[in-house]
Write an enzyme that holds these catalytic residues in place. Structure first.
Site, mmCIF file in Angstrom:
data_model
loop_
_atom_site.group_PDB
_atom_site.id
_atom_site.type_symbol
_atom_site.label_atom_id
_atom_site.label_comp_id
_atom_site.label_asym_id
_atom_site.label_seq_id
_atom_site.Cartn_x
_atom_site.Cartn_y
_atom_site.Cartn_z
ATOM 1 N N HIS A 1 13.297 -5.658 19.745
ATOM 2 C CA HIS A 1 14.190 -5.171 18.663
ATOM 3 C C HIS A 1 13.877 -5.868 17.333
ATOM 4 C CE1 HIS A 1 16.776 -3.583 21.952
ATOM 5 N NE2 HIS A 1 16.451 -4.724 22.532
ATOM 6 N N SER B 1 -2.868 -4.629 -7.204
ATOM 7 C CA SER B 1 -1.941 -3.733 -7.894
ATOM 8 C C SER B 1 -2.428 -3.519 -9.320
ATOM 9 C CB SER B 1 -0.552 -4.362 -7.907
ATOM 10 O OG SER B 1 0.208 -3.851 -8.984
ATOM 11 N N LYS C 1 -0.633 -9.414 -6.757
ATOM 12 C CA LYS C 1 -0.554 -8.700 -5.491
ATOM 13 C C LYS C 1 -1.838 -8.677 -4.677
ATOM 14 C CE LYS C 1 2.468 -5.880 -4.584
ATOM 15 N NZ LYS C 1 3.460 -5.902 -3.540
ATOM 16 N N GLU D 1 -2.049 -0.073 6.078
ATOM 17 C CA GLU D 1 -1.050 0.966 5.786
ATOM 18 C C GLU D 1 -1.642 2.367 5.950
ATOM 19 O OE1 GLU D 1 1.691 -0.204 2.199
ATOM 20 O OE2 GLU D 1 -0.297 -1.054 1.866
#
Ligand code: ARG
Length: 481
Positions: free
Chosen positions: A158, A279, A285, A292
């Site tokens: 979980h 970025s 970043k 992803e």
């Protein structure tokens, strides 16, 4: 109409340009060109051997087709967009090259058995490439697991801290998933490697063809059994698409995990610069875009599987033109999966794990609570009661900002008289990890056993795949002789 259609005899006029472009599959099935020519060579030889065409005609077709294959391989084969598909193109190019003998090529075959033959050969190669890549990724994960059987990290359920595990154990979980995927591909291969050629349009043919010969000549295990089934089903493609989707789901879960692990909140790993991006506005970043995108692209494989299942659902026997829509999505699933496999292996190889951060995280979340309950069970308390006792102790710790292992013996005694110094020794996190030595558990010797059985299986996959590639290479050299 600049080119005449194969089936023009029945029509007073040619199809409109709109119909032609609407029905064309050339943009997609051009990728089957090599297989289409190979299939035609083997078919032409068989026609000659069976006396269905003369030996000279067969030889002239085979020679012309071999030249076409050479041209194709150097990007010189002419493809006409006035012709609706690759099958038509190959036949037209052959006839342009060798004259009338080319018009005999389509004797005793239909595009319906031809397209299934070509497509199966395509999927067959796709399986072998995919399996090869899957084996590579397994090898990299196993290597990383080998070096981390003693590195502790929290195991989650979980998304909450659950029990201590080793990083090696965690990585091996991915390996076993990918091994089942590999088996799925190899298993699908067995069913797909049967030769449709000779099924004709739907019912076989009256010509004295030799299906065993064409099947062997194209490296299939045997000819298919029923002509109508052969031209009307694409279950082989669906199985492949499912194996792709399932594998992509596994890769997606790995990608998601890397997104989490490389976040500052986890800090379990750092992506190497080669697999991260920046970025356009925020100079600080370092984003895990590759991970992803792997997660994102799993949607393509899942969507394609649904498209293929929907395509086939409810089609009456036998061939229906709907089935032309089976290739684009399968090819995209295959390309998506293989490109993700190419990325994910090196990405894991270059990942820097932060073992200290992982170990620090183990201090949070009462990973040893189950062990404390187990300890009470060893002292003959029923497990349900032990669960309650430890739950109360955890509540106390939460209120007082403590961990179970930092409680004093006096504090422990508030929860049960059975608890003492030996209980504290028992819940030392290292000891908790080492203790999980049941078959398949996270204890180092169990993970080592998992590594060795997975390595053995991986070697077997590799060998099976290489042997099949070598066998097909022999088939193709014989075809080109
Ligand atoms: N382009 C067609 C396909 O991909 C080839 C088979 C055409 N057969 C036919 N009966 N029109 O399915």
């Amino acid at each position: 109409m600049s080119e005449k259609q194969l089936w023009s005899g029945r029509f007073a006029e040619g199809p409109s340009q709109m119909t032609l472009s609407f029905t064309s599959s050339l943009n997609v099935d051009v990728k089957l060109a090599w297989y289409d020519i190979a299939g035609s060579i083997v078919h032409a030889r068989m026609l000659g051997a069976q006396g269905i065409v003369s030996e000279e005609e067969a030889q002239s077709m085979v020679d012309g087709l071999k030249q076409l294959l050479d041209d194709l391989e150097v990007g010189k084969m002419d493809i006409s967009h006035d012709l609706e598909d690759i099958h038509t193109n190959v036949e037209a190019s052959l006839t342009a090259r060798i004259g009338d003998a080319g018009k005999r090529l389509h004797t005793a075959r239909s595009r319906n058995d031809q397209v299934s033959t070509d497509f199966r050969m395509f999927v067959r190669d796709a399986v072998l490439e995919t399996v090869g890549l899957l084996v590579e990724v397994q090898g990299i994960l196993i290597e990383r697991a080998e070096g981390s059987v003693n590195d502790m990290m929290p195991g989650f359920t979980h998304m909450q801290h659950a029990q201590p595990v080793s990083l090696g154990f965690h990585l091996m979980a991915h390996v076993f998933r990918l091994q089942r995927d590999t088996e799925r591909f190899l298993d699908a291969y067995k069913r797909l490697n049967q030769c449709p050629l000779g099924a004709g349009a739907l019912a076989g043919t009256g010509h004295p063809i030799d299906r065993e010969a064409t099947s062997a000549g194209l490296g299939f295990d045997r000819p298919t059994d029923n002509a109508m089934d052969t031209v009307s089903d694409r279950d082989f493609a669906l199985e492949f698409a499912y194996a792709c989707a399932q594998t992509m789901i596994h890769l997606s879960s790995m990608g998601e995990e890397l997104v989490l692990w490389t976040s500052p909140e986890f800090g379990f790993a750092e992506m190497s610069d080669a697999f991260a991006t920046g970025s356009s506005i925020m100079p600080q970043k370092k984003n895990p875009d590759v991970a992803e995108l792997i997660r994102g692209r799993s949607s393509i494989a899942v969507g394609n599987l649904v498209q293929l299942m929907t395509l086939m659902k409810g089609l009456p026997l036998s061939y229906n033109r709907d089935m032309q829509e089976d290739k684009a999505s399968l090819m995209t699933s295959y390309e998506t999966l293989t490109s993700c496999l190419y990325m994910i292996g090196p990405m894991y190889r270059s990942l820097r794990f932060d073992r200290e951060a992982m170990s620090k995280a183990c201090a949070k979340g009462f990973l040893n609570a189950t062990d404390l309950a187990d300890h009470l069970v060893q002292k003959s308390m029923p497990f349900r009661q032990a669960h309650e006792v430890v739950g109360t102790a955890v509540q106390y710790c939460v209120k007082n900002g403590k961990t179970l292992e930092s409680l004093s013996v006096e504090e422990l005694k508030m929860f049960s008289e059975l608890l003492d110094q030996s209980s504290l020794d028992h819940i030392d996190l290292e000891a908790c990890l080492d203790r999980r030595s049941s078959l398949g558990g996270t204890a180092p010797e169990q993970v080592k056993a998992q590594i060795s059985s997975a390595t053995e299986r991986m070697e077997a996959f590799r060998e099976e795949c290489f042997k099949e590639i070598a066998r097909l290479n022999d088939v193709w050299s014989a075809m080109r002789r």
